[in-house]
Each structure stands twice: as C-alpha cells, then as structure tokens.
Design a protein around this motif. Structure first.
Motif, PDB file in Angstrom:
ATOM      1  N   GLN A  41       0.561  -1.566   0.066  1.00 60.31           N
ATOM      2  CA  GLN A  41       0.007   0.502   0.404  1.00 60.31           C
ATOM      3  C   GLN A  41       0.957   1.203  -0.518  1.00 60.31           C
ATOM      4  O   GLN A  41       1.069   2.360  -0.705  1.00 60.31           O
ATOM      5  N   ALA A  42       2.148   1.089   0.851  1.00 64.05           N
ATOM      6  CA  ALA A  42       2.675   2.665   0.469  1.00 64.05           C
ATOM      7  C   ALA A  42       3.239   2.845  -0.628  1.00 64.05           C
ATOM      8  O   ALA A  42       3.394   4.089  -1.102  1.00 64.05           O
ATOM      9  N   VAL A  44       2.180   1.498  -3.379  1.00 66.01           N
ATOM     10  CA  VAL A  44       1.466   2.327  -4.602  1.00 66.01           C
ATOM     11  C   VAL A  44       0.850   3.331  -4.124  1.00 66.01           C
ATOM     12  O   VAL A  44       0.428   4.709  -5.533  1.00 66.01           O
ATOM     13  N   GLU A  45       0.927   4.401  -2.559  1.00 61.96           N
ATOM     14  CA  GLU A  45       0.556   5.873  -2.422  1.00 61.96           C
ATOM     15  C   GLU A  45       1.370   6.381  -3.419  1.00 61.96           C
ATOM     16  O   GLU A  45       1.231   7.286  -3.491  1.00 61.96           O
ATOM     17  N   GLU A  46       2.711   6.056  -2.974  1.00 55.97           N
ATOM     18  CA  GLU A  46       4.414   6.756  -3.120  1.00 55.97           C
ATOM     19  C   GLU A  46       3.819   7.015  -4.976  1.00 55.97           C
ATOM     20  O   GLU A  46       4.894   8.128  -4.973  1.00 55.97           O
ATOM     21  N   ARG A  47       4.320   5.844  -5.572  1.00 44.88           N
ATOM     22  CA  ARG A  47       3.784   5.373  -7.213  1.00 44.88           C
ATOM     23  C   ARG A  47       5.276   5.783  -7.680  1.00 44.88           C
ATOM     24  O   ARG A  47       5.673   4.452  -8.185  1.00 44.88           O
ATOM     25  N   SER A  48       6.112   6.640  -7.532  1.00 48.87           N
ATOM     26  CA  SER A  48       7.244   7.207  -8.073  1.00 48.87           C
ATOM     27  C   SER A  48       8.175   5.587  -8.146  1.00 48.87           C
ATOM     28  O   SER A  48       9.022   5.359  -8.950  1.00 48.87           O
ATOM     29  N   VAL A  49       8.216   5.062  -7.072  1.00 47.61           N
ATOM     30  CA  VAL A  49       9.874   3.746  -7.133  1.00 47.61           C
ATOM     31  C   VAL A  49       8.885   2.868  -7.836  1.00 47.61           C
ATOM     32  O   VAL A  49       9.623   1.665  -8.112  1.00 47.61           O
ATOM     33  N   LEU A  50       7.207   2.469  -7.447  1.00 50.50           N
ATOM     34  CA  LEU A  50       6.438   1.199  -8.173  1.00 50.50           C
ATOM     35  C   LEU A  50       6.584   1.312  -9.857  1.00 50.50           C
ATOM     36  O   LEU A  50       6.566   0.470 -10.346  1.00 50.50           O
ATOM     37  N   SER A  51       6.729   2.496 -10.313  1.00 49.55           N
ATOM     38  CA  SER A  51       6.647   3.258 -12.077  1.00 49.55           C
ATOM     39  C   SER A  51       7.991   3.072 -12.296  1.00 49.55           C
ATOM     40  O   SER A  51       8.165   2.553 -13.335  1.00 49.55           O
ATOM     41  N   VAL A  52       9.413   2.404 -11.868  1.00 46.42           N
ATOM     42  CA  VAL A  52      10.575   2.083 -12.382  1.00 46.42           C
ATOM     43  C   VAL A  52      10.029   0.838 -12.991  1.00 46.42           C
ATOM     44  O   VAL A  52      10.138  -0.168 -12.131  1.00 46.42           O
ATOM     45  N   PRO A  53      10.519   0.273 -13.627  1.00 49.06           N
ATOM     46  CA  PRO A  53      10.658  -0.892 -14.433  1.00 49.06           C
ATOM     47  C   PRO A  53      11.352  -1.233 -13.674  1.00 49.06           C
ATOM     48  O   PRO A  53      11.747  -2.921 -13.879  1.00 49.06           O
ATOM     49  N   LEU A 120       4.391   7.500   7.787  1.00 53.38           N
ATOM     50  CA  LEU A 120       3.283   7.356   9.234  1.00 53.38           C
ATOM     51  C   LEU A 120       1.866   6.441   9.032  1.00 53.38           C
ATOM     52  O   LEU A 120       1.823   5.524   9.379  1.00 53.38           O
ATOM     53  N   ARG A 121       1.109   6.076   7.336  1.00 56.25           N
ATOM     54  CA  ARG A 121       0.367   6.114   7.053  1.00 56.25           C
ATOM     55  C   ARG A 121       0.643   4.122   7.254  1.00 56.25           C
ATOM     56  O   ARG A 121       0.173   3.136   7.745  1.00 56.25           O
ATOM     57  N   GLY A 122       1.776   3.562   6.480  1.00 59.02           N
ATOM     58  CA  GLY A 122       2.167   2.714   6.662  1.00 59.02           C
ATOM     59  C   GLY A 122       2.531   1.691   8.604  1.00 59.02           C
ATOM     60  O   GLY A 122       2.413   0.650   8.416  1.00 59.02           O
ATOM     61  N   ILE A 123       3.063   2.972   8.779  1.00 64.13           N
ATOM     62  CA  ILE A 123       3.319   2.217  10.410  1.00 64.13           C
ATOM     63  C   ILE A 123       2.087   2.079  11.355  1.00 64.13           C
ATOM     64  O   ILE A 123       2.006   0.822  11.851  1.00 64.13           O
ATOM     65  N   LEU A 124       1.174   2.676  10.459  1.00 65.06           N
ATOM     66  CA  LEU A 124      -0.682   2.797  11.391  1.00 65.06           C
ATOM     67  C   LEU A 124      -0.673   1.027  11.130  1.00 65.06           C
ATOM     68  O   LEU A 124      -1.432   0.264  11.591  1.00 65.06           O
ATOM     69  N   ARG A 125      -0.767   0.675   9.889  1.00 63.89           N
ATOM     70  CA  ARG A 125      -1.503  -0.036   9.091  1.00 63.89           C
ATOM     71  C   ARG A 125      -0.271  -1.328   9.439  1.00 63.89           C
ATOM     72  O   ARG A 125      -1.058  -2.425   9.710  1.00 63.89           O
ATOM     73  N   LEU A 126       0.534  -1.165   9.598  1.00 66.41           N
ATOM     74  CA  LEU A 126       1.793  -2.691  10.374  1.00 66.41           C
ATOM     75  C   LEU A 126       1.291  -3.131  11.361  1.00 66.41           C
ATOM     76  O   LEU A 126       0.542  -4.010  12.268  1.00 66.41           O
ATOM     77  N   ALA A 127       0.848  -1.464  11.910  1.00 59.10           N
ATOM     78  CA  ALA A 127       0.624  -2.217  13.950  1.00 59.10           C
ATOM     79  C   ALA A 127      -1.007  -2.247  14.040  1.00 59.10           C
ATOM     80  O   ALA A 127      -1.667  -2.637  14.477  1.00 59.10           O
ATOM     81  N   GLY A 128      -1.822  -2.201  12.618  1.00 61.85           N
ATOM     82  CA  GLY A 128      -3.821  -2.921  13.199  1.00 61.85           C
ATOM     83  C   GLY A 128      -4.566  -1.352  13.253  1.00 61.85           C
ATOM     84  O   GLY A 128      -5.424  -1.812  13.532  1.00 61.85           O
TER      85      GLY A 128
END
Length: 138
Positions: A41-42, A44-53, A120-128
């Motif tokens: 999810q992190a 996907v939200e950030e996008r630029s890293v996942l867009s790199v081939p 920060l949202r990723g850490i919250l998701r990680l913590a449930g």
C-alpha cells in the motif's frame, strides 16, 4: 489497397495509467500478510518507486492468482535500481516493514513531505490501527 477498404490499425494502445492502476489493484489483492500489505500500500501510494521498471522486475512475480509482490527480490538490489536518494530512503523504510534490512527509524528525516505521511500511514497499518489520522496540522 483501394480507397474503399477499411484501414487496419495496429494493436490498441494501452493506457499507462490504467495499466498501473490494474497492477496496483492486483498486487494489493494478492497480498495476504499485514506487513506485506502495508508495504505494498505504501509503494502504491508513493507511486514513483513502483513505476520504475527495474523495481517492477525485481519486486513482481507471477503467481497462480496473478502478479504479486515478493520483497525478497529487492533485497540487495536497492542501489542498482536507478532510484534517487529520496526514493531509496523510502524503499529502505518500506523494506523494513516486511523485515528486510536494518534501516533505523531515524531515516524518516530523509523523507520529503509527500513520502513521510505515506510511511506514517504504513506504520499504522502495520500496527493494525486504522483509527489514527495522518495529515497536516492546521
């Protein structure tokens, strides 16, 4: 060819945005572990890293259910993916969510205003915890 014959067109062009959204949905759908889901999810939200081939080649594997993220594929490749320092700092923190690497939490100081709330949202998701909000102070 006469003027009355229909013109044949090549294969339909694929909308890169629609293709990226489909990839993101597929990766999220095929992720079961909470820590991996938080990391995907992190990304996907950030996008630029996942867009790199190069990141996609190292991260994404084909499974019986479709494309899935395999973070172990990124281990050891972080400096050869063509990422800038901001993207690399973000990726290190994302990998730490799934237990790869030894990135200290202090590395959040290297993140910009776009990537910090995502982590920060990723850490919250990680913590449930989906109850706490991450945003700007007014």
């Amino acid at each position: 060819m006469t003027g009355t014959e229909p013109e044949t067109t090549g294969p339909e062009t694929v909308d890169p945005e629609a293709e990226f959204q489909q990839l993101c949905a597929e990766l999220l759908r095929n992720t079961r572990l909470r820590r991996h889901r938080a990391a995907v999810q992190a990304m996907v939200e950030e996008r630029s890293v996942l867009s790199v081939p190069a990141v996609q080649r190292a991260l994404i594997v084909d499974s019986r259910k479709g494309r899935a993220a395999r973070f172990e594929g990124l281990s050891g490749l972080q400096y050869g993916l063509g990422l800038d320092e901001q993207q690399r700092a973000f990726l290190h923190l994302v990998l730490s969510m799934v237990g790869i690497g030894i990135t200290t939490l202090a590395s959040v100081e290297d993140l910009d205003d776009h990537r910090l709330p995502i982590i920060l949202r990723g850490i919250l998701r990680l913590a449930g915890n989906e109850d706490l909000a991450v945003g700007r102070r007014l």
